[in-house]
Scaffold this motif. Structure first.
Motif, PDB file in Angstrom:
ATOM      1  N   LEU A   1      44.771  46.539  74.208  1.00 21.32           N
ATOM      2  CA  LEU A   1      45.458  45.250  74.096  1.00 21.32           C
ATOM      3  C   LEU A   1      44.676  44.157  74.829  1.00 21.32           C
ATOM      4  CD1 LEU A   1      47.908  46.894  73.045  1.00 21.32           C
ATOM      5  CD2 LEU A   1      49.361  45.488  74.478  1.00 21.32           C
TER       6      LEU A   1
ATOM      7  N   VAL B   1      42.506  38.076  82.944  1.00 19.37           N
ATOM      8  CA  VAL B   1      43.756  37.825  83.673  1.00 19.37           C
ATOM      9  C   VAL B   1      44.782  37.141  82.766  1.00 19.37           C
ATOM     10  CG1 VAL B   1      43.110  35.610  84.723  1.00 19.37           C
ATOM     11  CG2 VAL B   1      44.735  37.105  85.887  1.00 19.37           C
ATOM     12  N   GLU B   2      44.298  36.279  81.882  1.00 20.63           N
ATOM     13  CA  GLU B   2      45.222  35.659  80.913  1.00 20.63           C
ATOM     14  C   GLU B   2      45.822  36.712  79.990  1.00 20.63           C
ATOM     15  OE1 GLU B   2      43.485  31.124  80.186  1.00 20.63           O
ATOM     16  OE2 GLU B   2      42.586  32.797  79.106  1.00 20.63           O
TER      17      GLU B   2
ATOM     18  N   MET C   1      49.693  37.680  79.687  1.00 22.04           N
ATOM     19  CA  MET C   1      50.399  37.590  78.417  1.00 22.04           C
ATOM     20  C   MET C   1      51.092  38.918  78.081  1.00 22.04           C
ATOM     21  SD  MET C   1      48.776  37.073  74.675  1.00 22.04           S
ATOM     22  CE  MET C   1      47.825  38.552  74.964  1.00 22.04           C
TER      23      MET C   1
ATOM     24  N   THR D   1      54.135  39.212  80.246  1.00 28.59           N
ATOM     25  CA  THR D   1      55.197  38.334  79.763  1.00 28.59           C
ATOM     26  C   THR D   1      55.843  38.921  78.506  1.00 28.59           C
ATOM     27  OG1 THR D   1      53.930  36.481  80.625  1.00 28.59           O
ATOM     28  CG2 THR D   1      55.722  35.948  79.126  1.00 28.59           C
ATOM     29  N   GLY D   2      55.008  39.461  77.630  1.00 26.60           N
ATOM     30  CA  GLY D   2      55.528  40.082  76.422  1.00 26.60           C
ATOM     31  C   GLY D   2      56.405  41.286  76.733  1.00 26.60           C
TER      32      GLY D   2
ATOM     33  N   GLN E   1      59.656  40.132  77.626  1.00 22.25           N
ATOM     34  CA  GLN E   1      60.310  39.260  76.647  1.00 22.25           C
ATOM     35  C   GLN E   1      61.648  39.805  76.160  1.00 22.25           C
ATOM     36  OE1 GLN E   1      59.202  36.181  75.922  1.00 22.25           O
ATOM     37  NE2 GLN E   1      61.155  35.944  74.864  1.00 22.25           N
TER      38      GLN E   1
ATOM     39  N   ASP F   1      64.870  37.614  76.106  1.00 18.31           N
ATOM     40  CA  ASP F   1      65.650  37.367  74.896  1.00 18.31           C
ATOM     41  C   ASP F   1      67.140  37.560  75.155  1.00 18.31           C
ATOM     42  OD1 ASP F   1      63.430  36.772  73.410  1.00 18.31           O
ATOM     43  OD2 ASP F   1      63.247  38.729  72.453  1.00 18.31           O
TER      44      ASP F   1
ATOM     45  N   VAL G   1      45.758  45.774  67.194  1.00 24.28           N
ATOM     46  CA  VAL G   1      46.865  46.321  67.986  1.00 24.28           C
ATOM     47  C   VAL G   1      48.047  45.353  68.014  1.00 24.28           C
ATOM     48  CG1 VAL G   1      45.445  47.768  69.468  1.00 24.28           C
ATOM     49  CG2 VAL G   1      45.833  45.370  70.106  1.00 24.28           C
TER      50      VAL G   1
ATOM     51  N   PRO H   1      53.758  43.562  71.720  1.00 25.49           N
ATOM     52  CA  PRO H   1      55.195  43.297  71.649  1.00 25.49           C
ATOM     53  C   PRO H   1      55.592  42.156  72.586  1.00 25.49           C
ATOM     54  CG  PRO H   1      54.746  45.633  72.100  1.00 25.49           C
ATOM     55  CD  PRO H   1      53.454  44.901  72.229  1.00 25.49           C
ATOM     56  N   GLY H   2      56.533  41.363  72.127  1.00 21.40           N
ATOM     57  CA  GLY H   2      57.065  40.291  72.974  1.00 21.40           C
ATOM     58  C   GLY H   2      56.253  39.010  72.966  1.00 21.40           C
ATOM     59  N   VAL H   3      55.091  39.023  72.291  1.00 18.38           N
ATOM     60  CA  VAL H   3      54.255  37.816  72.253  1.00 18.38           C
ATOM     61  C   VAL H   3      54.240  37.278  70.826  1.00 18.38           C
ATOM     62  CG1 VAL H   3      51.947  36.874  72.627  1.00 18.38           C
ATOM     63  CG2 VAL H   3      52.830  38.663  74.148  1.00 18.38           C
TER      64      VAL H   3
END
Lengths: 440, 273
Positions: free
Chosen positions: A389, A401-402, A406, A409-410, A413, A417, B91, B94-96
């Motif tokens: 990923l 690092v970004e 991300m 954060t995902g 999520q 939600d 890939v 999820p969540g993005v």
């Protein structure tokens, strides 16, 4: 250097310290009696036994109560610089601020006060609204459950009280900020009571005056969500990285009432939180969201119980943790269904994402079901962040690092939600992004 | 514009096993190259090595872009410099949301010197651009709100990769079997989309087994890979020949490369077991 004279003057969490607290305070008699009882319990107990199921993964050896001193209530506390994160873009209907466990500011919109809403210092409300406080204070927490619960019940300094009368809707969030100075203590108690048909949103956050601040928080929290009432409670724990955090947290949800409880645990070096939601009226509904994001050598333990004591109740607990460095989380989930609590719908899940080989997440789900007609599901996952990923995002121009930020954060999520307050989602997202380290 | 991607004597190993054994390839901006070859010959490895996958260790040789040696660069530096790869199996994140992902990606690629935390392309402006690109590629607008590749069908994934290519407008694109797993209509659409987005607007390296993907993208050069080397280079007619007749001729003409290819396949199977 500490001189002998200073040592003599210094007050500790001991018999003398307790007696002095009683002398300094202006408590109603019933509170003084309750304190004495709790103190006796504290004196009669040992520190938690490491063989005890709830404590066996917690290492208390470095915790020394003698390093901390009770607050002198006669001195006005001031803790400048403790960050506030949940207020951005929020129009609040009232707010309370405490510093080192003493309330130093309280406000409530006149329109809510006129409807009988009470929101302010627990010490003050225990005098001004004695009947309301007396009925609920420490009614759910067993003050003898462990030494921390007993100490908190004996020596709590102040806290926050919210009372919302029948059918009163508070349409603006209320905000509570607990600030603690490096090396200080916070022995507060939160008591929130919603009467039948009432509605409220409470944003609660705790923080220290520096990132690495030490301290001792020993707190209690009780939520009373009576029939058909609706409470959204958000708690952001962001104590300094050297702070010890102990808390007993209880909620009681009545018939057809709703509780949405979001917990974000970011700070402290060590946390041991016992959290229980009891569904006591038919059709009660509870939704609990837990976000943990740890670093350094943080060690956070959440022992959660979702107790179904009535029929047709729903509980839904989702905890997600992201771990960095050498940090560790322990999550215990227990769905307890009482005999006769049929048509129970219980769900619990804990997912952990490890950003480091040296982090560790323990996940211990459990079920105790004494009713026949129930649906209970639970599950947990733990795993390292997927390098594929990271590469995929890097191949699209993200720095490492970004990319990690991300992905983290995902990962959260799914919880975001479920959080129905946009400002809270944003504040938590920002708090999380800030904590993601530079990784090689 | 004149950009050159040059690969010289590239040797790549994965987990210590040699895969590429001296690849030479030069691509100019605006050219279309087809890269063909039997399974296990090293086509995807070449793509991933150019994209900068950390597991693909370059043991010898260089990759340079416009004369600058990028062999040691991180994947994100290469992306910002204008290298893009459409993955065979992208890939899921999820969540993005796809739109959020692309907005961040496009900002970084368009502003290569952007520091972390600096502003992204304004939301409104970006949405407008994304919407028009999605319309151009006949992609449902609901796509933007879905999580990156999460639960996408094979066709949706490939189209998302082409959309990403459209948003990043790279100097050089490697398309790794963008036709695999697609039905005939979907391949046609992918082929047309690649032509629409990429033809004459970048250098294209199209990795494929078939000539269908090349329908709208006639290659000026067709390279055949075997045993980790490019053994033959020709024009569009070579791609047609390979599609129609397979690799028999190639295997026979280059027995050393064929032996290396068999050896690599054997290793792969041993690893898979």
């Amino acid at each position: 250097m500490t001189s002998t004279a200073d040592k003599k003057l210094s007050v500790r969490f001991d018999e003398a310290g307790f007696e002095q607290l009683l002398e300094r305070r202006i408590d109603p008699v019933w509170i003084t009696e309750a304190r004495k009882e709790a103190w006796a319990a504290f004196e009669s107990m040992d520190w938690p036994n490491p063989r005890d199921e709830n404590w066996m993964r917690s290492d208390l050896r470095a915790f020394k109560l003698d390093r901390y001193q009770p607050i002198d209530e006669s001195v006005v506390q001031s803790v400048p610089g403790a960050p506030i994160r949940l207020l951005e873009g929020v129009d609040v209907g009232g707010s309370i601020r405490s510093e080192n466990g003493m309330v130093t500011f309280e406000s409530l919109d006149e329109k809510f006060a006129a409807k009988g809403v009470v929101f302010g210092s627990l010490s003050r409300c225990a005098r001004d609204h004695a009947e309301l406080v007396k009925k609920h204070l420490h009614s759910q927490i067993d003050t003898r459950s462990d030494r921390f619960a007993a100490l908190q019940a004996a020596m709590w300094t102040d806290g926050y009280f919210l009372y919302v009368p029948k059918n009163v809707v508070i349409d603006k969030p209320l905000h509570i900020h607990a600030a603690m100075a490096d090396g200080s203590v916070d022995l507060t108690h939160t008591l929130i009571v919603l009467e039948e048909g009432a509605e409220a949103t409470v944003l609660f956050e705790s923080s220290s005056d520096s990132d690495a601040a030490g301290g001792f928080h020993c707190g209690g929290l009780e939520l009373v969500v009576n029939q058909r009432s609706n409470l959204r409670f958000v708690a952001l724990q962001d104590w300094g990285g050297g702070t010890w955090h102990f808390a007993h947290q209880r909620a009681k949800v009545g018939q057809d009432a709703n509780l949405q409880w979001t917990i974000a645990a970011m700070g402290s070096r060590f946390a041991q939180v016992d959290q229980q939601v009891a569904l006591v009226g038919t059709g009660a509904n509870s939704h609990v969201n837990g976000v943990m994001f740890t670093r350094d050598r943080q060690h956070l333990t959440y022992n959660t119980i979702q107790r179904h004591a009535a029929q047709h109740c729903k509980s839904d607990f989702l905890y997600k943790a992201v771990l960095q460095d050498r940090s560790r989380t322990v999550w215990r989930g227990m769905i307890k269904v009482d005999a006769g609590a049929d048509k129970t719908d219980g769900y619990q899940r804990n997912d952990n994402l490890l950003l480091s080989d040296n982090a560790r997440a323990d996940s211990i789900p459990g079920l105790e079901i004494l009713a026949d007609d129930v649906r209970c599901t639970h599950g947990s996952t733990s795993g390292r962040v997927d390098e594929e990923l990271i590469f995929y995002a890097q191949s699209r121009g993200f720095t490492r690092v970004e990319a990690v930020r991300m992905i983290v954060t995902g990962f959260f999520q799914q919880i975001f939600d479920r959080i129905t307050i946009e400002s809270v989602r944003e504040a938590l997202g920002a708090a999380i992004a800030r904590q993601v380290r530079q990784y090689e | 514009m004149s950009h050159i991607l040059r690969i010289e004597n590239l040797h790549v190993a994965v987990e210590g096993k040699a895969i590429l054994r001296g690849v030479n390839l030069e691509m100019k901006f605006g050219e279309t190259h087809a890269l063909m070859g039997p399974n296990g010959s090293g086509k995807s490895t070449l793509g991933l090595a150019i994209a900068g996958h950390p597991n693909y260790e370059i043991t010898a040789g260089t990759i340079s872009l416009d004369g600058e040696d990028i062999t040691e660069w991180e994947a994100d530096q290469r992306a910002r410099a204008g290298i893009f790869m459409a993955f065979q199996r992208p890939v899921a994140i999820p969540g993005v949301k796809t739109a959020d992902f692309l907005r961040h990606a496009a900002t970084n690629v368009r502003r290569p010197d952007r520091k972390e935390g600096e502003d992204l392309i304004p939301m409104r402006e970006f949405r407008k651009e994304l919407k028009s690109k999605m319309e151009q590629l006949k992609i449902d607008s609901e796509f933007a709100r879905r999580y990156v590749n999460d639960g996408f069908s094979g066709g949706e994934m490939k189209r998302a990769e082409i959309l990403t290519m459209a948003m990043l407008s790279p100097k050089f694109s490697i398309l790794d079997e963008t036709d695999s797993g697609l039905d005939a209509d979907a391949v046609k659409l992918a082929s047309a989309s690649i032509a629409e987005i990429g033809r004459d607007k970048m250098g294209l390296l199209i990795i494929t087994h078939h000539d269908k993907l090349l329908e709208h993208n006639p290659p000026q050069f067709t390279h055949v890979m075997l045993g980790g080397r490019i053994v033959e280079t020709g024009g569009a007619e070579l791609a047609r020949e390979l599609h129609d007749h397979g690799y028999e001729r190639i295997r026979k003409t280059y027995p050393d490369a064929e032996a290396a290819n068999q050896e690599m396949l054997g290793k792969e199977e041993a690893v898979a077991v």
